[in-house]
Design a protein around this motif. Structure first.
Motif, short mmCIF file in Angstrom:
data_model
loop_
_atom_site.label_atom_id
_atom_site.label_comp_id
_atom_site.label_asym_id
_atom_site.label_seq_id
_atom_site.Cartn_x
_atom_site.Cartn_y
_atom_site.Cartn_z
N LYS A 37 0.83 -1.21 0.00
CA LYS A 37 0.00 0.00 0.00
C LYS A 37 0.86 1.25 0.00
O LYS A 37 0.55 2.24 -0.66
N GLU A 38 1.96 1.21 0.75
CA GLU A 38 2.86 2.36 0.83
C GLU A 38 3.95 2.32 -0.23
O GLU A 38 4.85 3.15 -0.25
N LYS A 39 3.87 1.33 -1.14
CA LYS A 39 4.82 1.17 -2.24
C LYS A 39 6.25 1.01 -1.73
O LYS A 39 7.20 1.57 -2.28
#
Length: 298
Positions: A37-39
């Motif tokens: 999600k936060e890459k």
């Protein structure tokens, strides 16, 4: 409730990360969805927090990644304390231009470099003296080894103590043989030199091996070319340690030590205080960056 431990990612394959936990061993882990999600992609060399879900079978989840000391894009790895760049002293002959690029590459990331010239059992004193003279002012230590005979391996181990070291260099120079000497448990495949003098690629993924307490060595896939990071051509001079004593002694501010008159670096070159082959390597790299700039600008 699962227990959590600090560990280090030593290998990543197909979405699974193999984490070494001191006094526990190796655990196969998945990364939490939070990272996607936060890459954030876990990298080999990352110091991580692992939640052990099945200790008997060595299974867990990576729940956190510590702040990285550094990060290299290719090969993808993190938290490198030093680099050992391996070249053969002969068979194949050392590719000095590639070695100089590798030195600039690691200097860009502020990673100290030690130069390892392997197969010294096949070299004479004259050949080793050429290498010593070329790099004596480069800021890099030079170690001669013979993976075949075990020469220089103790010296290598000494400079690697309590560090995470990346072992790099082209194929066919004996990296896997050296690693097998450093860490017999690694048992890496050793490739023969092909008939045209190139080594067969034997390392297929980046992997870390523990060779002593808090001492790790990272083996990276062999390569025959290397892209210098996008360093402005005017800044390339700062990555050649030989020039440092002469900076700010040239006639012109911003002198790049190529065309300008009254250049302290070129004076030192004429007086034999700068190795001419290293200087030529600098000029070749400078012009290569210049050409790339022209190409990008169209």
């Amino acid at each position: 409730m699962s227990d959590t431990y600090n560990g280090k990612i030593i290998k990543g394959i197909a979405g699974f990360y193999y984490v070494y936990i001191d006094q526990k061993g190796l655990f196969e882990c998945k990364a939490k969805g939070l990272f996607r999600k936060e890459k954030i992609k876990p990298l080999v060399g990352d110091n991580v927090l692992v939640s052990i879900t099945d200790e008997a079978n060595g299974i867990g989840n990576i729940t956190d990644i510590e702040k990285r000391k550094n990060e290299i894009i290719r090969p993808a790895c993190a938290n490198i304390d030093m680099a050992i760049t391996v070249m053969a002293i002969s068979k194949p002959a050392p590719k000095f231009s590639l070695l100089d690029k590798i030195m600039v590459f690691f200097s860009y990331y502020d990673i100290p470099v030690t130069l390892c010239f392997n197969k010294c059992d096949e070299a004479d004193d004259a050949g080793m003296n050429i290498v010593r003279e070329r790099y004596k002012a480069s800021g890099a230590d030079v170690i001669f080894t013979s993976a075949m005979e075990g020469t220089g391996i103790t010296e290598l181990k000494s400079v690697m103590q309590e560090k995470t070291t990346v072992l790099t260099g082209p194929s066919g120079v004996g990296k896997s043989s050296i690693l097998n000497r450093l860490c017999p448990d690694a048992d890496l495949e050793v490739g023969d030199i092909s008939r045209i003098g190139r080594g067969k690629h034997t390392t297929r993924h980046t992997e870390i091996f523990k060779i002593a307490r808090n001492t790790f060595v990272m083996d990276t896939p062999g390569f025959t070319s290397l892209d210098i990071p996008e360093i402005p051509k005017e800044d390339l001079k700062f990555y050649f340690n030989e020039f440092s004593d002469y900076e700010n002694r040239c006639r012109f501010d911003g002198c790049v030590h190529i065309h300008e008159p009254d250049c302290a670096v070129k004076d030192a070159l004429k007086e034999g205080r700068i190795n001419p082959d290293r200087y030529k390597s600098y000029c070749d790299m400078y012009r290569s960056i210049e050409e790339s700039d022209k190409y990008r600008k169209g």
